[in-house]
Design an enzyme around this catalytic site. Structure first.
Site, mmCIF file in Angstrom:
data_model
loop_
_atom_site.group_PDB
_atom_site.id
_atom_site.type_symbol
_atom_site.label_atom_id
_atom_site.label_comp_id
_atom_site.label_asym_id
_atom_site.label_seq_id
_atom_site.Cartn_x
_atom_site.Cartn_y
_atom_site.Cartn_z
ATOM 1 N N ASP A 35 30.570 47.435 39.054
ATOM 2 C CA ASP A 35 29.940 46.582 40.051
ATOM 3 C C ASP A 35 31.008 46.116 41.039
ATOM 4 O OD1 ASP A 35 31.396 44.747 38.634
ATOM 5 O OD2 ASP A 35 29.677 43.661 37.829
ATOM 6 N N ASP A 49 51.487 16.884 33.232
ATOM 7 C CA ASP A 49 50.563 15.770 33.417
ATOM 8 C C ASP A 49 49.473 15.810 32.349
ATOM 9 O OD1 ASP A 49 51.334 14.137 35.732
ATOM 10 O OD2 ASP A 49 51.136 15.990 36.859
#
Length: 336
Positions: free
Chosen positions: A318, A204
């Site tokens: 983290d 698309d």
């Protein structure tokens, strides 16, 4: 061999942020979260095609991570109603065993004229799909409409949030992708969905920009990289384009490995014969498994010792990094 870790001198702000991440992780543990769902292979099944629906057990046996009951591109306009009613029946009767595969649904895009009836029919019952695919997202209005409609349709019967899989399939969507991802996360706070993945709709997109599709897909290089970058910036999965020539398994493997190298976490497939190759290409290699195993081990040791931030193999760790490691281990657990 255990890797010794020590806390190197680092800016105080970084240390505080890492400590905050660790603290938030323990607080969030009390709140139910959606388990990470791998989508290495995303297989479409037209909702109106009984023959293909009956083959879902074979797709499950082939190891497909995600099976999408489709109302959109895979269904002719005069078969849309049949497709949505069939999908609702599948969800109601729970007659198909999806096993370890995720059961998902793709509705028609906002502005198609079918989107509202799709949601009212498919998402109104007690049994819901694990995730909903929203195609051709181009702007924030599409997301705003979806969030409001979802809240209206499932507010009374949602036991937990469902996953949202966004499709970027046009030039406008690609230009707005950062704002789309950010707004999806904001809307999820007050809605019944969690944005979890972005799918790149290559054909698309190529049609929208007037590009000629080639086997090497050089015409899609920029768009594929942009989708991966945005997805990873917002901690979402990135699912690569379809390889149309389903008989060319060598070409499929090459493009799958290329996509994994780009940073994609999965790929769309259109034929059962593509599943195994795609699953393998997007599975973590041995060195990645070792990295994740060791990181989680040391993370848990630091948690038990009451430590917050820590350094692993020269990098400050983290919570997003910890989540990445856990995702790798969950892939292994799913395959075992």
């Amino acid at each position: 061999m255990l890797y010794r870790t020590k806390l190197f001198s680092a800016p105080r702000l970084l240390l505080r942020e890492c400590a905050r991440f660790m603290s938030e992780s323990s607080e969030a543990a009390a709140v139910p979260e959606r388990k990470y769902i791998p989508r290495r292979s995303l297989m479409y099944v037209p909702g109106n095609d009984e023959r293909k629906i009956n083959k879902i057990p074979q797709l499950v046996a082939s190891g497909a991570d995600c099976i999408c009951l489709d109302c959109e591109d895979g269904v002719a306009i005069n078969k849309k109603e049949e497709a949505r009613n069939s999908i609702r029946k599948i969800l109601d009767e729970q007659s198909l065993d999806f096993g370890k595969s995720e059961c998902t649904v793709r509705i028609n895009g906002v502005g198609s004229g079918f989107e509202q009836i799709d949601m009212e029919t498919i998402l109104s019952g007690p049994n819901l799909p694990s995730s909903v695919h929203l195609p051709k997202v181009e702007n924030l209005d599409h997301l705003e409409w979806f969030a409001a409609e979802l809240n209206s349709v499932i507010a009374s019967n949602a036991a937990q949030k469902i996953g949202l899989i966004l499709f970027i399939e046009t030039a406008e969507g690609l230009l707005n992708i950062k704002e789309i991802c950010r707004r999806a996360q904001e809307l999820s706070d007050d809605s019944f969905f969690v944005p979890e993945a972005i799918v790149f709709g290559s054909d698309d997109f190529a049609a929208d920009i007037g590009a000629t599709r080639t086997k090497l897909s050089t015409e899609l290089f920029y768009a594929r990289q942009a989708v991966v970058t945005a997805a990873k910036a917002f901690r979402m999965q990135a699912i690569d384009c379809v390889y149309i020539d389903y008989k060319d398994l060598e070409g499929l493997e090459k493009q799958s490995l290329e996509g994994a190298g780009f940073g994609f976490t999965g790929k769309q497939v259109i034929h059962p014969g593509q599943i195994g190759i795609v699953q393998q290409a997007f599975s973590p290699p041995e060195h990645r498994i070792q990295w994740a195993t060791q990181l989680i081990k040391e993370f848990e040791e630091h948690q038990e010792a009451g430590a917050g931030a820590f350094v692993f193999r020269g990098q400050m760790i983290d919570m997003p990094t910890v989540k990445q490691a856990k995702n790798v281990l969950q892939l292994i657990a799913k395959d075992s």
